[in-house]
Each structure stands twice: as C-alpha cells, then as structure tokens.
Design a protein around this motif. Structure first.
Motif, mmCIF file in Angstrom:
data_model
loop_
_atom_site.group_PDB
_atom_site.id
_atom_site.type_symbol
_atom_site.label_atom_id
_atom_site.label_comp_id
_atom_site.label_asym_id
_atom_site.label_seq_id
_atom_site.Cartn_x
_atom_site.Cartn_y
_atom_site.Cartn_z
ATOM 1 N N THR A 94 0.816 -1.213 0.000
ATOM 2 C CA THR A 94 0.000 0.000 0.000
ATOM 3 C C THR A 94 0.851 1.265 0.000
ATOM 4 N N SER A 95 2.153 1.129 0.279
ATOM 5 C CA SER A 95 3.055 2.283 0.223
ATOM 6 C C SER A 95 4.471 1.798 -0.003
ATOM 7 N N LEU A 96 5.269 2.681 -0.593
ATOM 8 C CA LEU A 96 6.683 2.413 -0.844
ATOM 9 C C LEU A 96 7.413 3.714 -0.589
ATOM 10 N N HIS A 97 8.363 3.686 0.342
ATOM 11 C CA HIS A 97 9.026 4.929 0.740
ATOM 12 C C HIS A 97 10.540 4.781 0.688
ATOM 13 N N PHE A 98 11.185 5.714 -0.010
ATOM 14 C CA PHE A 98 12.638 5.779 -0.070
ATOM 15 C C PHE A 98 13.138 6.778 0.967
ATOM 16 N N GLY A 99 13.926 6.296 1.942
ATOM 17 C CA GLY A 99 14.477 7.174 2.965
ATOM 18 C C GLY A 99 15.976 6.969 3.075
ATOM 19 N N GLY A 100 16.565 7.627 4.058
ATOM 20 C CA GLY A 100 18.022 7.505 4.168
ATOM 21 C C GLY A 100 18.572 8.200 5.386
ATOM 22 N N GLY A 101 19.828 8.632 5.222
ATOM 23 C CA GLY A 101 20.549 8.833 4.005
ATOM 24 C C GLY A 101 19.910 9.860 3.072
ATOM 25 N N THR A 102 20.371 9.803 1.826
ATOM 26 C CA THR A 102 19.883 10.734 0.818
ATOM 27 C C THR A 102 19.492 9.949 -0.420
ATOM 28 N N PRO A 103 18.250 9.439 -0.465
ATOM 29 C CA PRO A 103 17.832 8.647 -1.621
ATOM 30 C C PRO A 103 17.745 9.447 -2.916
ATOM 31 N N SER A 104 17.739 10.785 -2.819
ATOM 32 C CA SER A 104 17.756 11.573 -4.057
ATOM 33 C C SER A 104 19.102 11.486 -4.752
ATOM 34 N N LEU A 105 20.098 10.847 -4.114
ATOM 35 C CA LEU A 105 21.357 10.549 -4.795
ATOM 36 C C LEU A 105 21.233 9.331 -5.706
ATOM 37 N N MET A 106 20.175 8.556 -5.538
ATOM 38 C CA MET A 106 19.943 7.421 -6.421
ATOM 39 C C MET A 106 19.622 7.925 -7.828
ATOM 40 N N SER A 107 20.028 7.184 -8.827
ATOM 41 C CA SER A 107 19.664 7.541 -10.191
ATOM 42 C C SER A 107 18.182 7.230 -10.408
ATOM 43 N N PRO A 108 17.531 7.946 -11.330
ATOM 44 C CA PRO A 108 16.141 7.602 -11.639
ATOM 45 C C PRO A 108 15.994 6.147 -12.068
ATOM 46 N N GLU A 109 17.003 5.621 -12.756
ATOM 47 C CA GLU A 109 16.947 4.224 -13.186
ATOM 48 C C GLU A 109 16.941 3.283 -11.991
ATOM 49 N N ALA A 110 17.738 3.598 -10.951
ATOM 50 C CA ALA A 110 17.776 2.758 -9.752
ATOM 51 C C ALA A 110 16.449 2.835 -9.004
ATOM 52 N N ILE A 111 15.906 4.041 -8.886
ATOM 53 C CA ILE A 111 14.604 4.209 -8.221
ATOM 54 C C ILE A 111 13.537 3.429 -8.975
ATOM 55 N N GLY A 112 13.528 3.573 -10.297
ATOM 56 C CA GLY A 112 12.558 2.853 -11.103
ATOM 57 C C GLY A 112 12.705 1.353 -10.996
ATOM 58 N N ALA A 113 13.940 0.877 -10.868
ATOM 59 C CA ALA A 113 14.170 -0.567 -10.746
ATOM 60 C C ALA A 113 13.566 -1.117 -9.465
ATOM 61 N N VAL A 114 13.698 -0.364 -8.364
ATOM 62 C CA VAL A 114 13.106 -0.815 -7.094
ATOM 63 C C VAL A 114 11.585 -0.839 -7.196
ATOM 64 N N ILE A 115 11.007 0.225 -7.760
ATOM 65 C CA ILE A 115 9.553 0.290 -7.895
ATOM 66 C C ILE A 115 9.047 -0.856 -8.768
ATOM 67 N N GLU A 116 9.730 -1.084 -9.891
ATOM 68 C CA GLU A 116 9.319 -2.143 -10.815
ATOM 69 C C GLU A 116 9.415 -3.517 -10.153
ATOM 70 N N LYS A 117 10.500 -3.765 -9.424
ATOM 71 C CA LYS A 117 10.675 -5.068 -8.762
ATOM 72 C C LYS A 117 9.624 -5.262 -7.668
ATOM 73 N N ALA A 118 9.351 -4.195 -6.909
ATOM 74 C CA ALA A 118 8.347 -4.295 -5.846
ATOM 75 C C ALA A 118 6.975 -4.603 -6.419
ATOM 76 N N ASP A 119 6.660 -3.983 -7.544
ATOM 77 C CA ASP A 119 5.366 -4.223 -8.176
ATOM 78 C C ASP A 119 5.289 -5.644 -8.734
ATOM 79 N N ALA A 120 6.402 -6.115 -9.311
ATOM 80 C CA ALA A 120 6.403 -7.465 -9.879
ATOM 81 C C ALA A 120 6.276 -8.531 -8.794
ATOM 82 N N LEU A 121 6.937 -8.326 -7.651
ATOM 83 C CA LEU A 121 6.942 -9.338 -6.601
ATOM 84 C C LEU A 121 5.691 -9.313 -5.737
ATOM 85 N N PHE A 122 5.244 -8.112 -5.386
ATOM 86 C CA PHE A 122 4.128 -7.967 -4.454
ATOM 87 C C PHE A 122 2.870 -7.416 -5.122
ATOM 88 N N GLY A 123 3.062 -6.487 -6.024
ATOM 89 C CA GLY A 123 1.948 -5.727 -6.574
ATOM 90 C C GLY A 123 1.732 -4.468 -5.758
#
Length: 390
Positions: free
Chosen positions: A67-96
């Motif tokens: 029901t939620s996905l949160h990037f915290g840290g640290g400084t998650p804005s240092l992540m590349s958009p591709e890395a952020i997208g990869a986490v979101i995509e994997k989370a959706d594929a595994l859990f929905g």
C-alpha cells in the motif's frame, strides 16, 4: 469520536516497503541515522543486493499487496532515476502495488537537478529536507544547500509531484520566537500540502552532542523550546495546516503521509537496505516478527548473498504493546485505541496511570481512546512512557 471503539486493528492488512539508501554527500552534525559518505559507497552493488533482498522478503511473507513504498536515508535523491525505477518495478512485480499506493522519496534540495528524473521514475510524493530558510541557519546545521537552492527545489517539486512536503528544524541555537514565527509563516505560505516540523534534538554520538559537551553549542532551554512548540501550533493552525501527528501537519487528509501512518498505526512493513527495520505479523497470529538489517553496506551486501542480512526475532506481547503505545499515541485525532492494543497483545494499560495523566491535563480518555491534549503534545514522550505496559 463517540461510541465504543472496535477491538479490530483496521491497519492489520496493510503492508509498506521502506527502502533505506544510506549514502550522503555530507553527514549532518545532528544526524544519528545509519548513514555513510557517498564517495566511499558502492551504489551498484547495494542496488543489486536490495533487489535480491526484496525477493527474499517475498518468500518470507507470501503474497501481499503493497500500500506504500518509501525511499528514505541517508539521501535517496542521490539514487539515479533508473535505480529508483528498478526498485519500484521489482516491488510491483513481486508484491503488486495497490491502486493509489503512495510512492514517496526524501530529497535533498542540493539534488534539485535530479527531481524531474525522480518524478519520471514513478515517485508521486516528495519530501524535501529544507530544514531552514536562511543561509546562516543552514550553514550552522551543516547542510550542503543554501536558501536559494531550497526555494528552487520547492518550486520544482510543486511543478512535478502530485504531493509535496518539506521539513524544517526549530529550536536552533540563538533562534528567537520571532525568528521562528517569521520563518514558519513564510514556509506555510508556499502552499505545500504537508510540513514536518521537528524540534532540534541533540542525539548521542553526533557531532552536535560533542560540541554541546564542549560548550560550543547552546541549544534553547526546555521552556524556550516548549514555547516554540506552542507557537508552531498557533501558526500552522492559522495557516490551515493543523497537526495530525505531533510533528506533522497537513492541509487535508489526502496530504497526510500514508507510509508514516502505517508506522504509527502499527501496520506491517518490510525494510530493505543497510540498517533497515521491519515489522511483520506472524502467520500463526501469535505476535509480530521484528527484523533489523546489518548496518554496514558491505556487510549487508554480503549478508543478502547468503540469505543472512537480517536479524529476525519474535516480539513479545509486552514489546509489541510498548511499540503500539509509543507510536499510536502520537496521532492527534486517531489517538490510541486501548481495545485494539489489548486485543492484539493481550496487554492492557494501568487505569490509575491513565487517570493520573487525565488529571494532569496531558491526555483525554473517552470511549476507550486515549488522545494527547494540546498541552500533552509537549509531553508526548513522557505520556507514552507512563502508559507503556510495565
């Protein structure tokens, strides 16, 4: 708010995902989070480990929707958009991801050039670590952005994200009530739907703690800090940003943080990344499981490869009850439902302590729901300690 409360935990079916990105360009002197300098990091190795860890968590908890996905840290804005997208995509594929699931990220204004890419990766709620609106205060807080960068980041965020929040720290050294009133009034005027307003605390082991011990840092005394808290309530309520939690203010229920509510209401969450914590209900309904990931990134990466990245242990009924009291009491309107706590943990609260706190004007207790009074918000930690089961 009237009538007998239900003893059912309405949060029980919710599941959130917390992603801890531990790297920072600079370590702030007040920070006691699990953070490391980005220059010494291995972002590619860490991303790969977190994606693998997410798959291991899917095996542990089974088919549940996020029901939620949160990037915290640290400084998650240092992540590349591709890395952020990869986490979101994997989370959706595994859990929905549930329809309307909140996808949020904490960003540093210094990375404002990354914000458009972060939005395109799928983040819809942005929380900016503004912390102050003048250069002298930002320098004193050890931030790596100036006021102009903060204002620019707010403008960019409001143009590209559905929901925007930003943080401010008050009770800073030398800060007067008048200073804070002007700063907060200005901040409220930017139109963000959510503000997180934190009193500066000197945490053990931080650079600020060492400076205070040497006499080089003199934060406001307790009375002055309490007066600043009261002023915070006055200014935010007048600006249409009432508190829904002790330190968090929102214009509407839709502006509130769904992911943080998940913590405060005792729902389940998975944490991936170095030092991340998790709380998951056990399939046998016999209590919750607590998990904490290895803190050092190199250890976490190795631990994931071995399936040993998390220390997992059951919470006792008392431990779970204490957590639910400490977290749930912070919600202003919802309050703490004593029937839910007792039903889930089998542990009640001492009625004499409840009566004492009511008599002190710190809480109200109506129809089985305990809420902090406005006066009590200043003493939230004290109230929680008094109410937590012994």
């Amino acid at each position: 708010m009237s009538g007998a409360p239900s003893d059912r935990d309405d949060a029980v079916d919710r599941l959130g995902l917390y992603v801890h990105w531990p790297y920072c360009a600079r370590i702030c002197p007040y920070c006691d989070f699990n953070v490391y300098k980005a220059a010494n990091g291995d972002p590619d190795g860490l991303l790969a480990a977190m994606l693998d860890d997410l798959a291991l968590w899917r095996d542990r908890v089974g088919p549940r929707t996020l029901t939620s996905l949160h990037f915290g840290g640290g400084t998650p804005s240092l992540m590349s958009p591709e890395a952020i997208g990869a986490v979101i995509e994997k989370a959706d594929a595994l859990f929905g991801l549930a329809t309307g699931a909140e996808i949020g990220l904490e960003a540093n204004p210094a990375e404002r050039h990354r914000l458009v890419g972060i939005a395109s990766a799928g983040v819809e709620r942005l929380s900016l670590g503004v912390q102050a609106l003048d250069d002298a205060s930002l320098a004193a807080l050890g931030r790596d952005h100036d006021a102009a960068a903060a204002l620019d980041a707010i403008e960019i965020a409001q143009s590209h994200f559905d929901r925007v929040s930003f943080d401010l720290i008050y009770a800073r050294e030398g800060q007067s009530l008048e200073d804070w009133a002007r700063e907060l009034t200005r901040a409220a005027g930017f139109g963000a739907g959510h503000l997180s307003l934190y009193q500066l605390t000197i945490e053990p082991g931080t650079a600020f703690q060492k400076r205070r011990d040497r006499g080089d840092l003199k934060p406001p005394d307790d009375d002055h800090a309490a007066a600043m808290f009261e002023l915070t309530q006055d200014v935010t309520e007048a600006a249409g940003l009432p508190p829904y939690e002790v330190s968090n203010h929102a214009r509407t229920p839709a502006d509130q943080s769904a992911h943080n509510r998940l913590y405060w209401q005792g729902a389940d969450w998975i944490g991936i990344g170095p030092g991340a914590h998790s709380r998951i209900g056990r399939a046998d309904k016999a209590g919750r499981i607590s998990a904490s990931a290895l803190r050092r990134p190199v250890d976490y990466i190795t631990g994931v490869s071995r399936g040993e990245a998390h220390q997992i242990e059951p919470l006792s009924a008392r431990e779970e009850a204490v957590e639910r009291v400490l977290m749930g009491l912070r919600l202003i309107e919802d309050g703490l439902n004593t029937a839910v706590t007792a039903n889930i943990t089998g542990t009640g609260m001492d009625p004499d302590r409840i009566s004492a706190l009511v008599g002190q004007g710190v809480i109200t207790s109506e129809a089985g729901v305990i809420r902090l009074t406005r006066k009590g918000r200043v003493f939230a930690d004290y109230a929680a300690q008094q109410l937590a089961p012994i």
